[in-house]
Scaffold this motif. Structure first.
Motif, mmCIF file in Angstrom:
data_model
loop_
_atom_site.group_PDB
_atom_site.id
_atom_site.type_symbol
_atom_site.label_atom_id
_atom_site.label_comp_id
_atom_site.label_asym_id
_atom_site.label_seq_id
_atom_site.Cartn_x
_atom_site.Cartn_y
_atom_site.Cartn_z
ATOM 1 N N GLU A 2 0.838 -1.194 0.000
ATOM 2 C CA GLU A 2 0.000 0.000 0.000
ATOM 3 C C GLU A 2 0.874 1.246 0.000
ATOM 4 O O GLU A 2 1.665 1.461 0.905
ATOM 5 N N LEU A 3 0.743 2.041 -1.052
ATOM 6 C CA LEU A 3 1.508 3.269 -1.179
ATOM 7 C C LEU A 3 0.823 4.138 -2.222
ATOM 8 O O LEU A 3 0.445 3.648 -3.288
ATOM 9 N N ILE A 4 0.651 5.405 -1.921
ATOM 10 C CA ILE A 4 0.077 6.318 -2.911
ATOM 11 C C ILE A 4 1.149 6.582 -3.961
ATOM 12 O O ILE A 4 2.234 7.065 -3.648
ATOM 13 N N ALA A 5 0.855 6.238 -5.194
ATOM 14 C CA ALA A 5 1.838 6.352 -6.264
ATOM 15 C C ALA A 5 1.784 7.710 -6.961
ATOM 16 O O ALA A 5 2.790 8.174 -7.488
ATOM 17 N N ARG A 6 0.615 8.349 -6.964
ATOM 18 C CA ARG A 6 0.492 9.618 -7.679
ATOM 19 C C ARG A 6 -0.699 10.405 -7.134
ATOM 20 O O ARG A 6 -1.722 9.835 -6.785
ATOM 21 N N VAL A 7 -0.504 11.727 -7.079
ATOM 22 C CA VAL A 7 -1.581 12.634 -6.681
ATOM 23 C C VAL A 7 -1.667 13.713 -7.749
ATOM 24 O O VAL A 7 -0.666 14.347 -8.078
ATOM 25 N N ASP A 8 -2.840 13.887 -8.303
ATOM 26 C CA ASP A 8 -3.076 14.965 -9.264
ATOM 27 C C ASP A 8 -3.835 16.083 -8.569
ATOM 28 O O ASP A 8 -4.835 15.837 -7.900
ATOM 29 N N TYR A 20 2.090 15.062 -8.171
ATOM 30 C CA TYR A 20 3.082 14.478 -7.271
ATOM 31 C C TYR A 20 3.126 12.995 -7.601
ATOM 32 O O TYR A 20 2.096 12.324 -7.578
ATOM 33 N N GLN A 21 4.317 12.474 -7.915
ATOM 34 C CA GLN A 21 4.442 11.075 -8.287
ATOM 35 C C GLN A 21 5.588 10.408 -7.550
ATOM 36 O O GLN A 21 6.721 10.899 -7.566
#
Length: 100
Positions: A2-8, A20-21
């Motif tokens: 579990e990890l956030i890979a990208r935020v638009d 953010y990637q």
């Protein structure tokens, strides 16, 4: 994992203006965290790469570290003290400058 890979970041008109990637990740104490990330400002083409460093803490800093009350110094003053207490040396020459 579990990890956030990208935020638009999206404007009210629905257009992506910043991204953010996560580029690489590291498992720190059983939790996946970003190791490097890229921030792209799509409006002006600027990009930044962030390198994260994680240290094991011997104790959890008290809530005064994050308190908005500045009677015990700025956030960076309090962070510096918490790191010193934990025995973590940082390069203070690279720390952000402050306007007081």
């Amino acid at each position: 994992r579990e990890l956030i890979a990208r935020v638009d970041y999206v404007s009210v008109k629905g257009k992506v203006f910043k991204m953010y990637q996560t580029l690489t990740s590291v498992n720190h104490r059983g939790v996946w965290l970003p190791a490097t990330a890229k921030v792209a400002h799509l409006e002006n083409g600027a990009t930044t790469t962030i390198k994260y460093t994680y240290w094991p803490l011997t104790n959890i800093p008290g809530e005064q570290l994050f308190a908005p009350d500045t009677t015990h110094g700025t956030f960076f003053d309090r962070l510096d003290q918490a790191l010193k207490t934990a025995g973590i040396a940082i390069d203070t020459a690279a720390a952000p400058s402050q306007t007081r």
